[in-house]
Structure formats: C-alpha cells, structure tokens
Motif scaffolding. Structure first.
Motif, PDB file in Angstrom:
ATOM      1  N   ASP A   1       0.835  -1.209   0.000  1.00  0.00           N
ATOM      2  CA  ASP A   1       0.000   0.000   0.000  1.00  0.00           C
ATOM      3  C   ASP A   1       0.869   1.260   0.000  1.00  0.00           C
ATOM      4  O   ASP A   1       1.968   1.285   0.579  1.00  0.00           O
ATOM      5  CB  ASP A   1      -0.908   0.034   1.231  1.00  0.00           C
ATOM      6  CG  ASP A   1      -2.072  -0.941   1.146  1.00  0.00           C
ATOM      7  OD1 ASP A   1      -2.255  -1.535   0.069  1.00  0.00           O
ATOM      8  OD2 ASP A   1      -2.784  -1.117   2.157  1.00  0.00           O
TER       9      ASP A   1
ATOM     10  N   ARG B   1      -4.461   1.598  -2.239  1.00  0.00           N
ATOM     11  CA  ARG B   1      -4.334   0.164  -1.994  1.00  0.00           C
ATOM     12  C   ARG B   1      -3.544  -0.491  -3.133  1.00  0.00           C
ATOM     13  O   ARG B   1      -3.703  -0.134  -4.306  1.00  0.00           O
ATOM     14  CB  ARG B   1      -5.703  -0.491  -1.886  1.00  0.00           C
ATOM     15  CG  ARG B   1      -6.490  -0.062  -0.659  1.00  0.00           C
ATOM     16  CD  ARG B   1      -5.854  -0.571   0.619  1.00  0.00           C
ATOM     17  NE  ARG B   1      -6.656  -0.251   1.804  1.00  0.00           N
ATOM     18  CZ  ARG B   1      -6.320  -0.601   3.041  1.00  0.00           C
ATOM     19  NH1 ARG B   1      -5.213  -1.285   3.256  1.00  0.00           N
ATOM     20  NH2 ARG B   1      -7.082  -0.263   4.066  1.00  0.00           N
ATOM     21  N   SER B   2      -2.704  -1.450  -2.781  1.00  0.00           N
ATOM     22  CA  SER B   2      -1.824  -2.062  -3.787  1.00  0.00           C
ATOM     23  C   SER B   2      -2.520  -3.159  -4.573  1.00  0.00           C
ATOM     24  O   SER B   2      -2.091  -3.508  -5.661  1.00  0.00           O
ATOM     25  CB  SER B   2      -0.572  -2.637  -3.119  1.00  0.00           C
ATOM     26  OG  SER B   2      -0.929  -3.685  -2.222  1.00  0.00           O
ATOM     27  N   PHE B   3      -3.580  -3.744  -4.031  1.00  0.00           N
ATOM     28  CA  PHE B   3      -4.247  -4.828  -4.758  1.00  0.00           C
ATOM     29  C   PHE B   3      -5.722  -4.881  -4.397  1.00  0.00           C
ATOM     30  O   PHE B   3      -6.144  -4.446  -3.319  1.00  0.00           O
ATOM     31  CB  PHE B   3      -3.581  -6.178  -4.485  1.00  0.00           C
ATOM     32  CG  PHE B   3      -3.374  -6.491  -3.038  1.00  0.00           C
ATOM     33  CD1 PHE B   3      -4.418  -6.974  -2.255  1.00  0.00           C
ATOM     34  CD2 PHE B   3      -2.144  -6.302  -2.439  1.00  0.00           C
ATOM     35  CE1 PHE B   3      -4.235  -7.257  -0.920  1.00  0.00           C
ATOM     36  CE2 PHE B   3      -1.944  -6.570  -1.092  1.00  0.00           C
ATOM     37  CZ  PHE B   3      -3.000  -7.057  -0.330  1.00  0.00           C
ATOM     38  N   LYS B   4      -6.488  -5.424  -5.338  1.00  0.00           N
ATOM     39  CA  LYS B   4      -7.922  -5.623  -5.115  1.00  0.00           C
ATOM     40  C   LYS B   4      -8.250  -7.107  -4.996  1.00  0.00           C
ATOM     41  O   LYS B   4      -9.343  -7.472  -4.588  1.00  0.00           O
ATOM     42  CB  LYS B   4      -8.713  -5.016  -6.276  1.00  0.00           C
ATOM     43  CG  LYS B   4      -8.561  -3.512  -6.392  1.00  0.00           C
ATOM     44  CD  LYS B   4      -9.289  -2.977  -7.608  1.00  0.00           C
ATOM     45  CE  LYS B   4      -9.097  -1.467  -7.733  1.00  0.00           C
ATOM     46  NZ  LYS B   4      -9.694  -0.927  -8.981  1.00  0.00           N
ATOM     47  N   LYS B   5      -7.299  -7.957  -5.420  1.00  0.00           N
ATOM     48  CA  LYS B   5      -7.506  -9.412  -5.372  1.00  0.00           C
ATOM     49  C   LYS B   5      -6.368 -10.054  -4.596  1.00  0.00           C
ATOM     50  O   LYS B   5      -5.244  -9.557  -4.594  1.00  0.00           O
ATOM     51  CB  LYS B   5      -7.543  -9.997  -6.789  1.00  0.00           C
ATOM     52  CG  LYS B   5      -8.647  -9.446  -7.672  1.00  0.00           C
ATOM     53  CD  LYS B   5      -8.767 -10.237  -8.975  1.00  0.00           C
ATOM     54  CE  LYS B   5      -7.494 -10.196  -9.787  1.00  0.00           C
ATOM     55  NZ  LYS B   5      -7.627 -10.894 -11.083  1.00  0.00           N
ATOM     56  N   VAL B   6      -6.680 -11.181  -3.962  1.00  0.00           N
ATOM     57  CA  VAL B   6      -5.671 -11.934  -3.222  1.00  0.00           C
ATOM     58  C   VAL B   6      -5.775 -13.408  -3.622  1.00  0.00           C
ATOM     59  O   VAL B   6      -6.881 -13.948  -3.712  1.00  0.00           O
ATOM     60  CB  VAL B   6      -5.863 -11.801  -1.693  1.00  0.00           C
ATOM     61  CG1 VAL B   6      -4.843 -12.650  -0.947  1.00  0.00           C
ATOM     62  CG2 VAL B   6      -5.744 -10.350  -1.266  1.00  0.00           C
TER      63      VAL B   6
ATOM     64  N   GLU C   1     -11.724 -11.443  -4.214  1.00  0.00           N
ATOM     65  CA  GLU C   1     -11.773  -9.993  -4.376  1.00  0.00           C
ATOM     66  C   GLU C   1     -12.008  -9.361  -3.002  1.00  0.00           C
ATOM     67  O   GLU C   1     -12.873  -9.809  -2.248  1.00  0.00           O
ATOM     68  CB  GLU C   1     -12.913  -9.620  -5.327  1.00  0.00           C
ATOM     69  CG  GLU C   1     -13.072  -8.123  -5.523  1.00  0.00           C
ATOM     70  CD  GLU C   1     -14.331  -7.779  -6.300  1.00  0.00           C
ATOM     71  OE1 GLU C   1     -14.534  -6.579  -6.565  1.00  0.00           O
ATOM     72  OE2 GLU C   1     -15.130  -8.686  -6.615  1.00  0.00           O
TER      73      GLU C   1
ATOM     74  N   LYS D   1      -2.131 -13.372  -9.136  1.00  0.00           N
ATOM     75  CA  LYS D   1      -1.424 -12.647  -8.074  1.00  0.00           C
ATOM     76  C   LYS D   1      -0.915 -11.304  -8.564  1.00  0.00           C
ATOM     77  O   LYS D   1      -0.987 -10.291  -7.851  1.00  0.00           O
ATOM     78  CB  LYS D   1      -0.249 -13.504  -7.561  1.00  0.00           C
ATOM     79  CG  LYS D   1       0.562 -12.833  -6.463  1.00  0.00           C
ATOM     80  CD  LYS D   1       1.636 -13.772  -5.951  1.00  0.00           C
ATOM     81  CE  LYS D   1       2.484 -13.103  -4.878  1.00  0.00           C
ATOM     82  NZ  LYS D   1       3.529 -14.014  -4.359  1.00  0.00           N
ATOM     83  N   TYR D   2      -0.374 -11.282  -9.787  1.00  0.00           N
ATOM     84  CA  TYR D   2       0.157 -10.029 -10.343  1.00  0.00           C
ATOM     85  C   TYR D   2      -0.860  -9.314 -11.224  1.00  0.00           C
ATOM     86  O   TYR D   2      -0.518  -8.313 -11.852  1.00  0.00           O
ATOM     87  CB  TYR D   2       1.447 -10.312 -11.114  1.00  0.00           C
ATOM     88  CG  TYR D   2       2.597 -10.677 -10.205  1.00  0.00           C
ATOM     89  CD1 TYR D   2       3.405  -9.698  -9.654  1.00  0.00           C
ATOM     90  CD2 TYR D   2       2.853 -12.001  -9.863  1.00  0.00           C
ATOM     91  CE1 TYR D   2       4.455 -10.019  -8.798  1.00  0.00           C
ATOM     92  CE2 TYR D   2       3.892 -12.340  -9.009  1.00  0.00           C
ATOM     93  CZ  TYR D   2       4.685 -11.345  -8.489  1.00  0.00           C
ATOM     94  OH  TYR D   2       5.717 -11.661  -7.633  1.00  0.00           O
ATOM     95  N   ASP D   3      -2.068  -9.850 -11.259  1.00  0.00           N
ATOM     96  CA  ASP D   3      -3.160  -9.236 -12.021  1.00  0.00           C
ATOM     97  C   ASP D   3      -2.733  -8.983 -13.465  1.00  0.00           C
ATOM     98  O   ASP D   3      -2.921  -7.889 -14.014  1.00  0.00           O
ATOM     99  CB  ASP D   3      -3.599  -7.924 -11.355  1.00  0.00           C
ATOM    100  CG  ASP D   3      -5.039  -7.564 -11.699  1.00  0.00           C
ATOM    101  OD1 ASP D   3      -5.737  -8.433 -12.253  1.00  0.00           O
ATOM    102  OD2 ASP D   3      -5.448  -6.433 -11.437  1.00  0.00           O
TER     103      ASP D   3
END
Length: 710
Positions: free
Chosen positions: A116, A140-145, A188, A223-225
């Motif tokens: 983040d 935020r750095s990501f929307k999915k995990v 998500e 992971k890296y979208d």
C-alpha cells in the motif's frame, strides 16, 4: 494575517503554485484560509478543492484533523510504500530518494497491507533508525488476493499465498463459490482491514489444488493481475487485419527484398520482430541493416489494439507460455518477420568502418523478405563449433554471418572501451516434461550468436535515441541512473572483505566498476561479485527526460527494436515516423512522463512475475530430490545461515544456522562471514561446499540444505 498572494492574470491555480504557497505557510490551513490568502474568488473554490484532493491523493499534501492541509515534510510525515515482513512488522520505503526507511511495528500498521501507498508519522529515533506509525492509506496495492481456502468451525477464510499479506481474509457464507478446503482460490477484497477488523472478501476463481502443475502459472497470473484475456474490441480489430501486406502498401518504402536478410532467435520464440542484413565493400566498411516489424503501420494510436497494448505495457514470458502484448494475428502472423513472406518494416541503416566506428546512419520505412529463420544454436554451430552440416545448410548466409561476427566483435570492443558494464550472469532456463512439470533448471546458453544480436540492437537503439534527440522533439528514453552512494559504499566494503580494492570516488563511473568485473573474471567469486554489483545498481526505466544510461555508458538510449512485445518501442516507432514525414502533432513532455511511469511499472510487474514463476518451478523440482547430495558455492551469508547456489542445477537454498552442530557460529556483519567460536571455522561468500537437500517447503518456496563438507 498574511497579505494576499498575487497571481498572474486569471489563469487557474497550478499544483506547483499551490505547493510553493503551502511551503511558505507556518501552519496547516483550512480550505477557506487558502482561498482567502491566495486572493481567489469564491467561484474558484471548486477548482481549489479539486486541486487539494489531487495533491492529497498524490501524497504531496496531507489532510489532518479539522480538515486542515499541510506539507508532509513540515509535519514529520512521510509518504511511501509499505513493505511487510512475514514476522508481522513492516517498513515504509519513502518515495523521496535518499530518506531512511521507517520501521512500523505490527500494532501500528493502521489497517495497511503490504504494497500500500501510505502516509506514516515518524514517532521516534532509535539506534537502528526511525520508527513510526501508518496514519493513512493513500492507495491500496491490490484488489484481489490469491491463497488457500480454509474453513473454521463456523466460518471460512483465505490464507494469503503471499506471506507478506499478514491477515487472513474472512469469506462470508454465500461468497465461497463452493470452494473446498485446501484449494487455491482468488478472492476480491470487498472490505479492507480496519484497526480491529479483518479484511473481508468474496471468492471469484477456484484455481485448483496445490499439486496440479498448471496451478503455478495461474497463481502468478492472478497474483500479479496480469491481463491474460484480450478485450472483445481488440480481438475484433485483430481479426480485420490482412494475413499479408498488399503491394499498394509498398509505396514510399525502400525495397530490401533482394538483400539477404534473416532473423536470429531462440528455439522457442514465436514473435520475430527484428531481422538483420549486412553488406561489405572493398574498403572494409560494413553497411548494417536492422529492420524492425512496422507494427505502428497496423496499430493506429488510440485504437482498441493500441489501448490494450498500452495497458499491458509488455509481453510476459513463462517457461511454458507467453502472455503477449498483442493478439496472435499480429504478434505471430502479420507483425512477425517469418521467412519467405513480405513484411513491412522500419529500418535503421548504419555504416561502420573496420574498427566499428559509425560513419553514417539512415532511417526509412521498408519492405523485406526474410531468407531464413535462424536460431542461436544453429549460428553457434556454424560460427563457433565449425559444424560442417550446419555450415552446408547455411552456405548462402555464411558470408553474412561471418561479417556480422566481425562487426559485432568490433562494436563490443568499442562499447567496453567506453566503460559499458558486461555482467556475466546466465539466465535460468526451466526444462519441462510433457506433463508440464520441471525436469531441470539449467543456465541458459549465451554464445556468439546472442552477442551479435545484442550488439546490433544496442547500436540501433542508440542511433534512434540520438536521431530523436537531435530532432528536438519530446521523446521517451531508456535511462539508467548511477548507483546511490550508500549502495556503492556497501559494495566497496564487500569487495574489501574479498581482498579487492575499489577507488573511492564521489560519483561512481562505469569504467571503475568495469575494472572490478575484469579483476574477478575467472575467479571463484566472479558470479557472486557480478550478482551483488547488479543488485547495487538502480533499475533501468523509461523517462521523458534523457539523463543517459549508466550501465551501457551511453549518453542517449531508447527502446526501438521490439514493438511486438514492448509498448515503448511502438511509441518510439511513431516518433521516428513523425520526424521522417515532417508531420506535426506531438505528445507533451508531461504526457510522455506519465506514459513512461506507467510503462516502467508494467515492466517491473512483468519482471517480478517472471522471477517468481522460476522460483516456483525450482522449488517443485527439488521437492522430489530430498536427501540428494550436490556441490555448490556459498552465494550469501546472513545472521541466520548461508545461501548456497548449486553447480549442476540452477537452484539456491539455505543452510540454516541451527543446522550447524559442530560449533557456535557468530555472524561478522562487517566481513560478511560466519565464524565458529571454538574452531575458528569460517563460511564466506565464494567458498565451495557440499550439501544435502533436507527440506523443501513448496508453499513458502523455501529450500533448506544440510552441510556435508565445506
């Protein structure tokens, strides 16, 4: 009260003006105070609010309690990226270069997650550095995990696959997509963590079970979208492309079809976007043609294909597949310089004397017909091994190949003479079986054929960069800044522990570092020194301002030679054509800078994804080799053990300190060595050792070795 600031005319307030004003203020201000002190009319307040919001989102201003705005530097605040550690603590890496990292304890993360962009307050100074707390998440750095699905007694949750995401993700009933415990899934994030609440998510994809060989690429993609499906608009446009160019498109192009032109690529390559040809005259001068697929002829700026390519930024390569920047109709067909078919290209024609000194250059749209698709292996066999069968097969092209080898050698000698760094670090190559499982990880070959193409592409890229710079138009460059003083100080200290000396200078020079690489060539520590020097370098990136390329010792460099797989090259093609055709219309330096930042970020994501997929295959390979014995070299020493890189397999693992039972060992941080208190036995970088594979943790991607001899 301060008197009102005077502004020129009625033009809107700029971000720079507002920041300069805030720097002069003695305290944080309310919106209405800023409005009044700048002498703005009430109707200009909406624009001011918008500008304050923009600068706050960028982290250049901070909004504090009471809706007051101020500069972070004046409030002991720092904007940066959060880097979490699996043990629960974290560091904020400041965006402003040269500032110290800020330690954040687990209790002071304030709901921020790894990666983040945050605002942190510095609260104390300790012996080891600054400590603080996160006070706001800016982005935020990501929307999915991606992670492992699990069930408790009355609830479901996801255990993040990335250990640096420190909290489990709560999954409400009805949002599980019927996932089974132990499966790898994608969730998500629907609610980010607060100080006392866990993050919450919903399952969007079920990837499968951990033992499935297909799982690794899928994990990396999510992971890296990585965008792995093209938009319907991009696919529709690709389907309208012709299978071959029409003769009408050859007008205003130089016809190079009678010159023996060919491609040289790896055995698995499918997107051939560069072809080379050479001619020699009686004086010994060489005329080198570097012809690059004219992708910009088919992809109009702003079209669906163009938008998709810019969003992706680059192709991504895995051991078993590629995620291309363009659909196959373009990357593998019309834009691919296949043998025996006409292709539209953009050519850099360069003249060199016998010593490789440039004597002239031309740029023009062209049409070529590749005579043959050569591989690096075939060229090596013909030129290095003297394989007669290969030489007979390539007989019509042998004079060209021999001339290219001579020119490449001359170009390389000139490049090294000016100080270019030549790292001898082979790339890992994963060998897969028919089931997609790793059979071996070897060091990829780098031979004369690779050097020929490498030298010719560097020469073409430099020629294009000089051409655009001389044309005086805003452009995009490939820059590489000098290493920081701190990283060079650390590298110098490391060298002294190995018995080498490096001159201390205010600004490091490529020539000085090149001497270090020459000094260790052929020695047992060569590989480690190369690797550590590379780690000491800054990342090369794209920029609108040309500051040169440190590693290449080049005053002007860009990327031009791979428009099928790198978007910056496509941009440069358009700029070259604009200059050649004397057409107007250009991007502003600000627009170019924004695009350069986006493309540098996309490249960084692709590189990290490619590196991680290799690590995953390495670990899977070693899980079936428990108790096997290998020779290797110590590649790193830490307070918790030492790392060993194996000789036969391109794999690295850890010999934990706790596994060394013959003595108590202490880590000498200044000398990068482990020393036995009783025996005086040492373990230092570059030492040969023999180890046994003791433990492989696939989930954590960790390989532990046990020491046999060393």
């Amino acid at each position: 009260m301060k008197r009102k600031k005077e502004r020129q005319g009625n033009r809107p307030l700029s971000a720079d003006e507002l920041l300069r004003f805030m720097a002069e203020e003695e305290r944080p201000l309310l919106w209405r105070e800023i409005l009044r002190r700048l002498g703005l009319a009430r109707e200009e307040g909406i624009g001011l609010r918008r500008l304050l919001r923009q600068l706050t989102e960028e982290g250049k201003l901070v909004r504090i309690r009471g809706n007051r705005y101020g500069l972070p530097t004046k409030m002991n605040l720092v904007v940066g990226k959060l880097r979490c550690h699996p043990d629960g603590f974290a560091f904020v890496i400041p965006e402003k270069e040269g500032e110290d990292h800020i330690f954040i304890s687990p209790r002071k993360l304030g709901g921020a997650l790894h990666g983040d962009r945050v605002v942190a307050r510095v609260e104390s100074m300790r012996r080891k550095g600054k400590e603080g707390r996160v006070i706001r998440v800016l982005e935020r750095s990501f929307k999915k995990v991606v992670g492992r699905f699990a069930r408790g007694k009355h609830y479901a949750y996801l255990v993040p696959e990335d250990e640096r995401i420190l909290q489990e993700i709560f999954i409400p009933e009805g949002e599980t997509k019927r996932a089974k415990a132990g499966q790898i899934v994608v969730a998500e994030i629907v609610r980010y963590p607060e100080a006392t609440e866990r993050p919450e998510g919903r399952i969007t994809h079920i990837l499968g079970y951990p033992d499935d060989p297909e799982i690794e690429p899928q994990i990396i993609i999510h992971k890296y979208d990585l965008p792995h499906r093209f938009s319907s608009a991009a696919l529709a446009q690709a389907r309208t492309l012709p299978s071959i160019p029409s003769p009408e498109q050859y007008h205003d192009r130089v016809d190079l079809r009678q010159i023996p032109t060919f491609t040289i690529d790896g055995e698995k390559a499918r997107d051939f976007d560069d072809a080379v040809a050479i001619e020699e005259d009686e004086k010994g001068e060489r005329l080198l043609y570097v012809s690059i697929s004219d992708v910009s002829h088919y992809v109009e700026e702003g079209s669906p294909l163009d938008q998709e390519a810019f969003f992706r930024g680059t192709s991504v390569y895995f051991p078993d597949r590629a995620i291309p920047m363009f659909p196959p109709e373009l990357s593998n067909e019309l834009g691919c310089l296949q043998p025996g078919v006409d292709r539209l290209t953009l050519t850099v024609e360069m003249r060199f004397d016998e010593e490789g000194e440039p004597k002239g250059v031309r740029f023009y749209p062209s049409v070529i017909r590749s005579a043959k698709r050569l591989t690096y292996t075939a060229v090596r066999k013909a030129l290095v091994d003297g394989d007669e069968a290969t030489q007979r097969e390539l007989r019509p092209l042998m004079p060209s190949l021999e001339a290219m080898a001579r020119l490449a050698e001359a170009l390389r000698a000139r490049r090294l003479a000016r100080g270019a760094l030549d790292f001898d670090l082979p790339e890992p190559e994963v060998i897969l079986n028919l089931q997609g499982e790793a059979e071996d990880v070897v060091r990829a070959e780098r031979n004369l054929a690779h050097q020929i193409i490498e030298e010719f592409m560097i020469a073409a890229n430099e020629a294009v960069a000089r051409f655009l710079e001389e044309a005086g138009i805003p452009s995009i460059y490939r820059i590489h800044e000098p290493p920081s003083e701190e990283s060079m100080k650390e590298f110098r200290r490391f060298l002294s522990c190995l018995g080498y000396r490096m001159r201390k200078t205010e600004t490091p020079s490529p020539k000085g570092l090149q001497k270090v690489l020459e000094a260790v060539r052929g020695k047992k520590e060569e590989k480690v020194v190369n690797k550590l020097l590379l780690r000491s370098m800054k990342w090369a990136k794209y920029a609108a301002e040309n500051i040169g390329h440190f590693g290449l010792a080049s005053q002007a460099y860009t990327h031009f030679t791979s428009p099928i797989r790198r978007y910056p090259d496509l941009m440069v093609h358009r700029l070259v054509k604009r200059v050649l055709s004397k057409r107007g219309g250009r991007l502003s330096p600000e627009e170019l800078a924004q695009k350069a930042d986006h493309l540098s970020n996309r490249e960084r994501v692709a590189m990290e994804a490619e590196r991680e997929i290799l690590d995953r295959y390495r670990v899977r390979l070693m899980k079936d080799r428990i108790r096997e014995v290998y020779d290797g070299v110590i590649s790193g020493v830490t307070a918790f053990g030492f790392f060993v890189e194996l000789d036969d397999i391109y794999v690295e693992g850890l010999v934990p300190m706790t596994s060394l039972h013959d003595d108590y060992y202490r880590y000498d941080e200044k000398r990068y060595v482990l020393i036995g208190e009783r025996t005086g036995k040492t373990f230092r970088i570059g030492d040969p050792v023999r180890v046994r594979v003791e433990r492989v943790d696939v989930e954590r991607r960790r390989i532990d070795f046990g020491l046999i001899t060393g």
